[in-house]
Design an enzyme around this catalytic site. Structure first.
Site, short mmCIF file in Angstrom:
data_model
loop_
_atom_site.label_atom_id
_atom_site.label_comp_id
_atom_site.label_asym_id
_atom_site.label_seq_id
_atom_site.Cartn_x
_atom_site.Cartn_y
_atom_site.Cartn_z
N HIS A 99 0.82 -1.21 0.00
CA HIS A 99 0.00 0.00 0.00
C HIS A 99 0.85 1.26 0.00
O HIS A 99 2.04 1.22 0.28
CB HIS A 99 -0.97 -0.01 1.18
CG HIS A 99 -0.34 -0.03 2.54
ND1 HIS A 99 0.23 1.06 3.13
CD2 HIS A 99 -0.21 -1.05 3.43
CE1 HIS A 99 0.68 0.75 4.33
NE2 HIS A 99 0.44 -0.54 4.53
N CYS A 115 3.34 -5.08 6.40
CA CYS A 115 2.97 -4.71 5.02
C CYS A 115 4.16 -4.10 4.29
O CYS A 115 5.16 -3.72 4.89
CB CYS A 115 1.82 -3.70 5.03
SG CYS A 115 0.22 -4.44 5.41
#
Length: 142
Positions: A99, A115
Site C-alpha cells: 500500500h 505490510c
C-alpha cells in the site's frame, strides 16, 4: 486446509504477464512484465517485531482507502499471505498488503507491521494495470 471442486464452465483462465518481486534486504519492489522491469521502487517493510513474511503470494484485492493522504495511501493491494506474528490488525485478519503511505520519508527501511509500503505515486501507477492474481514473491535477497 480445504479442497474443493468447481465446474470448468464456471472458470475463465487467462495468462498474467506480470510478476512482483519484493527484496526485503534491499528494500526494493520490482514489477516485471514478461521479464522486463516496468517499475523499480524503494519500499518500507516490517520491523523486527512484526516482520514481513517471506514466501510466494498473489494479489487478492485492490482497495481505495477513504483517506488517500492517510497511512495506507491512495491504494492498497491485499495479498494472499498473513503475518507470522499478528493474528489480527486494525479490526481485521493479519493480512499483509502492498500500500501507499503518508510517510514516504520512511521508505528504504523497516517501518511497518508487516505490510509493504510504497510511494503513493507508485501504487497509483500499479493500480492502473496490475490485475488481481499477480504473483508476488517476497525474499530476503534477490
Amino acid at each position: 486446509g480445504t479442497t474443493g471442486w468447481i465446474d470448468l464452465d464456471d472458470v475463465t483462465l487467462t495468462r498474467n504477464p506480470y510478476r512482483i518481486e519484493v527484496d526485503l534486504e534491499r528494500f526494493e519492489l520490482t514489477v516485471r512484465r514478461l521479464g522486463q522491469v516496468q517499475i523499480s521502487a524503494p519500499i518500507a517493510v516490517g520491523t523486527g517485531r512484526t516482520p514481513t513474511p517471506i514466501g510466494d503470494f498473489f494479489l487478492v484485492e485492490l482497495l481505495q482507502p477513504p483517506q488517500p493522504n492517510g497511512p495506507y495511501g491512495s491504494f492498497a493491494y491485499g495479498l494472499s499471505g498473513y503475518s507470522d506474528v499478528l493474528d489480527n490488525f486494525n479490526g481485521g485478519d493479519g493480512v499483509i498488503g502492498i500500500h501507499g503511505t503518508n510517510r514516504p520519508d520512511l521508505l528504504g527501511g523497516p517501518a511497518s507491521h508487516g505490510c509493504i509500503r510504497i510511494h503513493n505515486d507508485t501504487i497509483e501507477r500499479m493500480a492502473q494495470f496490475l490485475p488481481l492474481g499477480t504473483p508476488v514473491s517476497i525474499t530476503e535477497s534477490a
